[in-house]
Write an enzyme that holds these catalytic residues in place. Structure first.
Site, PDB file in Angstrom:
ATOM      1  N   ASN A   1     -32.198 -24.192 -22.839  1.00 30.45           N
ATOM      2  CA  ASN A   1     -33.169 -23.102 -22.849  1.00 30.45           C
ATOM      3  C   ASN A   1     -33.858 -23.061 -21.491  1.00 30.45           C
ATOM      4  OD1 ASN A   1     -35.306 -21.355 -23.257  1.00 30.45           O
ATOM      5  ND2 ASN A   1     -35.559 -21.967 -25.394  1.00 30.45           N
ATOM      6  N   ASP A   2     -33.352 -22.216 -20.621  1.00 35.99           N
ATOM      7  CA  ASP A   2     -33.866 -22.114 -19.257  1.00 35.99           C
ATOM      8  C   ASP A   2     -35.339 -21.763 -19.196  1.00 35.99           C
ATOM      9  OD1 ASP A   2     -31.925 -22.685 -17.369  1.00 35.99           O
ATOM     10  OD2 ASP A   2     -30.955 -20.734 -17.569  1.00 35.99           O
ATOM     11  N   CYS A   3     -35.848 -21.289 -20.301  1.00 37.66           N
ATOM     12  CA  CYS A   3     -37.220 -20.788 -20.296  1.00 37.66           C
ATOM     13  C   CYS A   3     -38.226 -21.766 -20.889  1.00 37.66           C
ATOM     14  CB  CYS A   3     -37.274 -19.463 -21.043  1.00 37.66           C
ATOM     15  SG  CYS A   3     -36.275 -18.230 -20.223  1.00 37.66           S
TER      16      CYS A   3
END
Ligand code: BGC
Ligand code: NOJ
Length: 820
Positions: A486-488
Site C-alpha cells: 500500500n504505497d499510501c
C-alpha cells in the site's frame, strides 16, 4: 446499460457508439513497438519506453477528452463536406459506427453520405511499425470523388521534455520527405540514431509536415484548414510542431471498394551509417526502405495480420475453460490473459490514466504482473526476472522502479519500500513451477547494474529474504520503510508540506513502524524459498544453496510473531505506526480493518488451523464487502492524518482510502478457496469481473473487458464507478485466483495440481492446459457437494491430487477429476 457487446467467437469487444463514458482503449503491439488506441482512434505510440522514446503526441486530460491520435479525414470533393470515420476529431453524426477492439488490433469505422470507411490498426509481430489499413466503400449510386488525409503529430522523443521544454523544442523539429515518405528526424543530427516515418501505399496529391500549415492559425483537429480546402500545403517543418499528413485523391465508382494503407514506424540506424551520403545530413534509408515497401503491399500486410491472430490463438490456447459461467469463460479464455500481456509490457506506465511520463516499470508491480503472464511467453518472463534482479541493491532492497529503455533503477524514487524484494521470490518461484528451468537460478546477475557485482540469481533471492530479517521492529514484525504494497500507508512520512511526495519523503528517520502485511508476504516468500532450495540443490549441484530448514523456521517464527502481535482479536492488524500504536485495529477510530493482511496472512497459511483465518475472512465479508467488491479499509479516513500519510489524503471511498482497490480482492478470493469456500470465492471474483459488470456500464464507466485499479467505495458519492483501467496488478492476481485457485489448476514442482474449489451448484467444468509442452485435457465432474477429489489420468486412478509430469514424448494427457 451497455455500449457494445462481446463477440467471443472473434475475441472482440464491439463498441456500438463513439461516446462511451470514457475513452475505451486497446493496446497495439506486444513487443518493442507499442501504442494505445481509443475507440475513436485517439492515442499514441512509443518504442520500448513510453517516456524516453515516444513517437507520437497525445494531449492528456484535454477538453474534450482523448485528443491526438491516428486520424484519417475523408473529404467529399464535390460538396466540400469532410468527416472522420473514427468520429473524433470531427465528431459528425456517424452512421453505422463500430469499433472492434481485438487482440492486438482495433478496427474503427462508420459511414457518412454514402461513403463507408473502416480502418484496421495493428502492429505486425517482430516489427517496429503500425499499419493502418483503410477500406473505403462507395455505397452511393454515383461516382464519388474523394480526398483522404491522414494525420499524426510527432513527439520529440522524450515525452516529458516534449511537453515542457518549449524554448528548445520549438526550434529543433526536422523532417525529410523523400519518395512520398515523411521522415521525422528531430535530433537525428546529433546523438539520436533513430527516426520515425509515415508512409502511404498510394501516390500522394500532397503532404504536410508543419502542424500550423495543416490546421491553420488557431485551427484545431476538428477542422484542419487543409482538409476544409481540399489541398495540402506541402509544408516542410522547420522547428515548431512536426506532423505527418498525406493527401490521396480517389475516385470510387458505385459499389467500388478501395484500400489505402498507412505505415507509421520507428527505425534505428547503426551509428556509422546514419547519413547518406556520409557527411551529409540526410538519413541513410537503405535499411528502412525494404521494411516500408514490404508492408505497403497488401499481401504482406494481410499475412502479418493473420500471423498476429494466430499468435494470440496460440497464447490463449495455453489455458482454455468451459464452465457454467460465461464471465469466467470469457475472462479466463480471452481478456484477462490479454490484459496480463499489457501489464507485463508496460507495467503502470502508459494508459489512458497513466501519462507514460511518470513511472517506468515498478519492481513490485512487474514481479506480480509476471504471475499472470509466465505461462504465455516464459522466455520473456525469464528476461524480465533477470532485469528486475539487476536493479536490486546489495542490501537486498530494490529500486522501486526502473526505465525499460535503459534498464536502470530510477534514482529519483530510489528504494526503501520494504515489501519490494520479497515479490521477486514469488515471481521466480512461479517461473520455476511453470517451466522447470532451474538454470535461471545460477544466472549471474549484477546488483544495481554494476559490472563486477554479479552473483547467481539464487543469491539475490537469499538477500531478498534476509532484507526483511535485517529490518525487524520492536514486535519482531518487518519494518515498513517508506511503504509496503500500500504505497499510501506512509508511516514515517509526516508530511505537512504541500506537494511533497508521500512516497519518497521520510521526515522521521529511524522509524519503527511495522507492517503485518509484509509479515504475511514474508511467510509466503520464505516458504517458497524453502521449497525452491530443497529442489535447487538437486538440480544445480554446483550452486551453493541454503538448507531449506532455515527458511522454514524463519517463516514459522514470523507466523508465530504475527499471530502473537499482529492479531487484533477478530482479524489481522494492519501495522504499528511510528509511535508503536496500532493501525487497522478495533481500537482505532477510523481505519479499523484493512483488507491486505486478511488476504495475505491467510494465503500464507496463518490461522488455518485455529479458526483465525475463518474469523478474519468473516470480518472481511461483514465489514468490507459491498455489491461492487471489497473495500480496502473501513471506516474510511474522514480527514488527513499526518502520521498515516497519503492514504488519508484521498476523499473517503477513493483509491486507498476505502476505495474498492481491486488488486487485493483476489487475495481474499484465494484465501476463501483455501478455506474451501467455493461459493464465496466465486462471488468475490465475480463482483469485480468487468464482463459481469458490463450491464452497469453507465455506472462502471471503464471498459467492460479489462479490470480497473479501483471502483469507488461505499463512502464515495460515485460508489461503483471504476477508474484507472488496464494497468493494475488486479489483472494478474485475478487470473491467478480464478485459474489456479477456483478452477484449481496449479503448476507445482512435482506436477500439475488439480484442486478446484467451485460452487456446489456447478456440476463441473472442462479445461485445457498446456504445461511444459504437454496438453492436459481436464474434465472436472461433481458427484458430491464438497471439494474432496479423486483423479484418473488417462483412465487410471492415481493417489492424491497432483498429476505427475509425463515422460518425454507424451503430448496429451486426459485427466478426469471427480469432486465428492
Ligand atoms: C496512488 C497509489 C500509487 C502511488 C505511487 C499514489 O498516488 O494512490 O495507488 O501506488 O501513487 O505511484
Ligand atoms: C499502485 C502501485 O502501482 C502499486 O505498486 C501499489 O501496490 C498500489 N498502487 C497500492 O498502493
Amino acid at each position: 446499460m451497455r455500449y457494445g457487446h462481446f463477440d467471443d467467437e472473434q475475441r472482440e469487444y464491439v463498441i456500438a457508439r463513439p461516446d462511451t463514458p470514457l475513452p475505451w482503449i486497446n493496446y497495439l503491439g506486444c513487443e518493442a513497438y507499442i501504442g494505445i488506441i481509443s475507440n475513436t482512434a485517439g492515442g499514441y505510440s512509443f518504442y520500448r519506453d513510453a517516456r524516453l522514446r515516444r513517437i507520437t503526441r497525445y494531449r492528456y486530460n484535454n477538453v474534450p477528452f482523448d485528443c491526438g491520435g491516428r486520424y484519417v479525414y475523408i473529404r467529399d470533393d464535390a460538396s466540400g463536406a469532410f468527416w472522420s470515420p473514427s468520429w473524433q476529431p470531427t465528431r459528425h453524426a456517424a452512421e453505422d459506427y463500430v469499433c472492434r477492439h481485438g487482440l492486438g488490433y482495433t478496427v474503427i469505422g462508420s459511414a457518412q453520405a454514402g461513403i463507408h470507411a473502416e480502418t484496421c490498426y495493428f502492429v505486425p509481430l517482430g516489427e517496429n511499425l503500425e499499419i493502418w489499413q483503410l477500406t473505403l466503400t462507395n455505397r452511393r449510386s454515383e461516382r464519388a470523388e474523394l480526398s483522404i488525409f491522414s494525420c499524426v503529430e510527432f513527439c520529440l522523443w522524450d515525452a516529458l521534455d516534449d511537453a515542457s521544454n518549449f524554448q528548445r523544442n520549438f526550434s529543433v523539429g526536422e523532417v525529410e520527405i523523400v519518395d512520398d515518405v515523411i521522415y521525422h528526424k528531430s535530433e537525428y543530427r546529433e546523438r539520436r540514431n533513430h527516426f520515425a516515418y509515415f508512409a502511404c501505399s498510394e501516390p500522394l496529391a500532397g503532404y504536410d509536415t508543419q502542424r500550423e500549415a495543416f490546421l491553420g492559425a488557431y485551427g484545431g483537429w476538428e477542422a484542419p484548414q487543409v482538409v476544409a480546402r481540399g489541398a495540402s500545403g506541402n509544408s516542410h517543418a522547420h522547428g515548431w510542431a512536426p506532423i505527418g499528413s498525406h493527401h490521396v485523391r480517389l475516385a470510387l465508382e458505385p459499389g467500388e471498394q478501395r484500400e489505402v494503407r498507412f505505415l507509421l514506424g520507428y527505425h534505428e540506424n547503426a551509428r556509422e551509417h546514419k547519413f547518406d551520403p556520409p557527411g551529409s545530413q540526410t538519413i541513410d534509408k537503405r535499411t528502412v526502405r525494404p521494411v516500408i515497401s514490404r508492408y505497403l503491399q497488401k499481401a504482406n500486410a494481410d499475412a502479418a495480420f493473420a500471423e498476429l491472430r494466430a499468435y494470440w490463438d496460440r497464447l490463449l490456447g495455453v489455458y482454455q475453460v468451459d464452465t457454467p459461467d460465461e464471465h469466467v469463460n470469457r475472462m479466463v479464455g480471452i481478456w484477462n490473459p490479454y490484459q496480463n500481456m499489457a501489464t507485463f509490457n508496460v507495467s503502470r506506465s502508459a494508459s489512458f490514466f497513466e501519462s507514460g511520463i511518470g513511472r517506468g516499470l515498478g519492481f513490485r508491480d512487474s514481479n506480480q504482473d509476471l504471475l499472470g503472464f509466465v505461462h504465455m511467453v516464459p522466455s520473456r518472463a525469464r528476461e524480465r526476472l533477470l532485469d528486475l534482479a539487476a536493479t536490486q541493491l546489495e542490501t537486498g532492497g530494490a529500486y522501486h522502479q526502473y526505465q525499460p529503455l535503459t534498464k536502470r533503477g530510477n534514482d529519483a524514487v530510489g528504494g526503501g519500500f520494504n515489501d519490494d524484494p520479497l515479490w521477486l521470490v514469488l515471481a521466480v518461484a512461479a517461473y520455476l513451477k511453470e517451466t522447470g528451468d532451474w538454470s535461471i537460478l545460477s544466472e549471474p546477475v549484477a546488483y544495481e547494474n554494476k559490472a563486477g557485482s554479479e552473483e547467481p540469481l539464487y543469491d539475490h533471492l537469499r538477500r531478498s529474504v534476509q532484507y526483511t530479517l535485517d529490518r525487524l521492529g520492536p514486535h519482531g514484525l518487518p519494518l515498513i520503510g517508506r511503504a509496503d504494497w500500500n504505497d499510501c500507508l506512509n508511516l514515517n512520512c509526516f508530511s505537512d508540506e504541500p506537494g511533497e511526495s508521500f512516497q519518497t519523503t521520510e521526515n522521521r528517520e529511524g522509524g519503527v513502524a511495522e507492517s503485518v502485511f509484509i509479515a504475511g508476504l514474508f511467510v509466503l516468500a520464505a516458504n517458497e524459498m524453502a521449497e525452491l532450495s530443497a529442489r535447487a540443490a538437486r538440480h544445480l549441484p554446483g550452486l551453493a544453496v541454503d538448507e531449506p530448514e532455515g527458511y522454514r523456521s524463519a517463516a514459522h517464527e514470523m507466523a508465530e510473531t504475527t499471530l502473537a502481535h499482529g492479531w487484533d482479536g477478530a482479524w489481522f492488524l494492519r501495522a504499528y505506526d511510528h509511535f508503536g500504536d496500532k493501525v487497522g485495529s478495533q481500537s482505532c477510530e477510523e481505519g479499523q480493518i484493512y483488507i491486505e493482511p486478511q488476504g495475505f496472512c491467510v494465503m500464507a497459511g496463518m490461522g488455518l488451523e485455529d479458526g483465525r483465518a475463518e474469523q478474519a475472512l468473516a470480518a472481511v465479508q461483514e465489514r468490507l464487502a459491498t455489491p461492487h467488491g471489497i473495500m480496502l479499509q473501513q471506516p474510511a479516513y474522514s480527514r488527513y492524518y499526518l502520521h498515516l500519510g497519503e492514504i488519508s489524503s484521498y476523499p473517503p471511498g477513493y483509491k486507498e482510502n476505502a476505495g474498492i482497490f481491486c488488486h487485493n480482492n483476489p487475495w481474499i478470493t484465494i484465501a476463501e478457496t483455501m478455506l474451501g469456500h467455493g461459493e464465496q470465492a466465486l462471488e468475490t471474483y465475480l463482483r469485480i469481473n468487468p464482463s459481469a459488470r458490463e450491464a452497469i456500464s453507465e455506472l462502471h464507466r471503464c471498459e467492460p473487458y479489462v479490470y480497473a485499479q479501483m471502483i469507488a467505495g461505499r463512502d464515495a458519492p460515485t460508489f461503483g464507478e471504476a477508474k484507472n483501467s488496464w494497468l493494475t496488478g488486479t489483472a494478474a492476481w485475478n487470473y491467478v485466483a480464478i485459474s489456479q485457485w477456483i478452477l484449481g489448476i496449479r503448476p507445482t514442482y512435482d506436477g500439475l495440481h488439480i484442486a478446484p474449489v467451485i460452487p456446489a451448484a456447478w456440476d463441473g467444468y472442462r479445461a485445457t492446459r498446456v504445461w511444459r509442452g504437454v496438453t492436459y485435457r481436464i474434465a472436472v465432474q461433481r458427484e458430491g457437494p464438497g471439494n474432496a477429489i479423486s483423479l484418473r489420468v488417462d483412465g487410471v486412478p492415481i493417489e492424491g491430487d497432483v498429476v505427475p509430469p509425463r515422460p518425454d514424448g507424451v503430448e496429451q494427457v486426459r485427466v478426469v477429476a471427480t469432486l465428492h
